[in-house]
Design an enzyme around this catalytic site. Sequence first.
Site, mmCIF file in Angstrom:
data_model
loop_
_atom_site.group_PDB
_atom_site.id
_atom_site.type_symbol
_atom_site.label_atom_id
_atom_site.label_comp_id
_atom_site.label_asym_id
_atom_site.label_seq_id
_atom_site.Cartn_x
_atom_site.Cartn_y
_atom_site.Cartn_z
ATOM 1 N N SER A 1 -1.973 -0.770 1.219
ATOM 2 C CA SER A 1 -1.375 0.521 0.886
ATOM 3 C C SER A 1 -1.210 0.540 -0.625
ATOM 4 C CB SER A 1 -0.058 0.668 1.650
ATOM 5 O OG SER A 1 0.433 1.957 1.543
ATOM 6 N N HIS B 1 -4.068 3.303 3.043
ATOM 7 C CA HIS B 1 -3.356 4.583 3.188
ATOM 8 C C HIS B 1 -3.779 5.521 2.072
ATOM 9 C CE1 HIS B 1 0.069 2.173 5.246
ATOM 10 N NE2 HIS B 1 -0.848 2.538 6.114
ATOM 11 N N ASP C 1 3.959 -0.712 7.752
ATOM 12 C CA ASP C 1 2.746 -0.704 8.568
ATOM 13 C C ASP C 1 2.093 -2.085 8.479
ATOM 14 O OD1 ASP C 1 0.795 0.340 10.194
ATOM 15 O OD2 ASP C 1 -0.223 1.469 8.623
#
Lengths: 188, 276
Positions: free
Chosen positions: A13, A40, A133
Amino acid sequence: MNKAKDIVLIGGSAGSYTLIVQILEALPQRFDAAIAIVIHRNPRFTTKIEETLSIKLRRSVIQPRDKTAIAPNIIYFAGPGYHLLVEPDWTFSVDVSERIHFSRPSIDVLFDTAAEVYQDRCTAFLLSGANQDGADGIRRVREMGGKAIIQSPDDALIATMPTYAIQANAESDVYDDQQIISFFRKLT
Amino acid sequence: MAKLISSHITFQELQDIVELLGKVSGFDLSGYSKSSLKRRIQRILDLEQMDVVDLKNAIVNVEGFQTYLINEVTVNVTEMFRDPRYYMALRGDVLPYLETFPRLKLWSAGCSTGEEVYSLAIVLAEADLYKRSFIYGTDVNSNVLETAKKAIYPLKRFKIYSENYNATGTCNSLSDYYTAMYDAAIIRADIRKNVLFSQHNLATDYVFNEFQFISCRNVLIYFDLELQRRVFQLFYESLSEFGFLCLGAKETMVNHEIRSKFKVVNKEFNIYQKIK
Ligand SMILES: C[S@@+](CC[C@H](N)C(=O)[O-])C[C@H]1O[C@@H](n2cnc3c(N)ncnc32)[C@H](O)[C@@H]1O
């Protein structure tokens, strides 16, 4: 159609992009595994990661469509706005179900489904990021007999994601950036 | 929030559940993409704090549970003017052709809560085609159809819808097409006029009309190749000559033979036209 027998997953991310580029640059000309990456990104900006990297690396970097067969020697990036899943017949599927940890694509979704299908032939890397996540995904990879590696929080630009995953997975392997890159340099 | 340590179901258990449901109800999930479906079922188990045995029991013995299951398994995420540039492509590549048909019947298959249907209605109205158009919205999920019929949505959703709409290259404002009431908004009556919503299961139901335009977006991704083949055949038979078929951003006909009976009108947005 020749399908990959091994899969290497990367979840990243915020703060992971530079390392991902370094990883991909280190790859050998040819390897038999497939690489699937979730990073992401905001679906409202059309980023051209795949195109940019295809040119830069001079190799196939693809955003898989629905039911794309998972092939060796290819780098797949989950497209924005869709979860990327692995199906038991070694194809990708995509879906638009709820966001997980505010993310779609979500790292957990890819890791969970790939872990189940590839079992001990699945290796997963979780890199820098600002949310949670990936932690469940790492656990699933380990449960299913795969290998799970978390970027050392000392090396991660944003340590939240790796730190959380390490807390949630006490015995996971933690690599520094050099170890991670060297894994990919030797990928077969 | 405390996290439940729940066990994960296996593909075998998934198959047992699908078979049982098929046996005792009209719902056939056997053609759904396995991993996606498995996560959906897992989600219901976690939500309801059930295990596989409980779930099977409920399928057989609890009144209304089968419908509940189908409504929860299906993914209903949608937006007005989702993929704004797709609507641009419709304006540029499809509407000029549709103009040549005297009457237009359109079908949004897997329409969820109806946003796609009303987006189409607006685009048609702006091209002065809506008065000779009729749009059918169908879905397997009975709940979403109720919402679609009401055409009332949370007002806060309209921030994204307006952004989407503006990105379709229009000079109008989406607020011309709805009336806000407190925290909800209702689609204006003249846009709601020529639409009909009804239940239709792409996995088991058949042709019910002839259309000049079918949109089936973000539905086929939930189906395996075999079920996709059935649905493409259904669409082919439902389309008039030179009718259009529009798929979602990640969906494609390339894996299917029937592709040869269509021309690609727009590759980026997966817009096809029946030519044979
Ligand atoms: C993600 S939504 C897509 C909504 C809209 N087309 C869009 O692109 O925004 C998918 C829809 O397909 C419906 N669906 C799933 N299986 C179906 C089936 N067998 N027959 C008809 N609709 C189905 C679901 O209930 C859901 O509303």
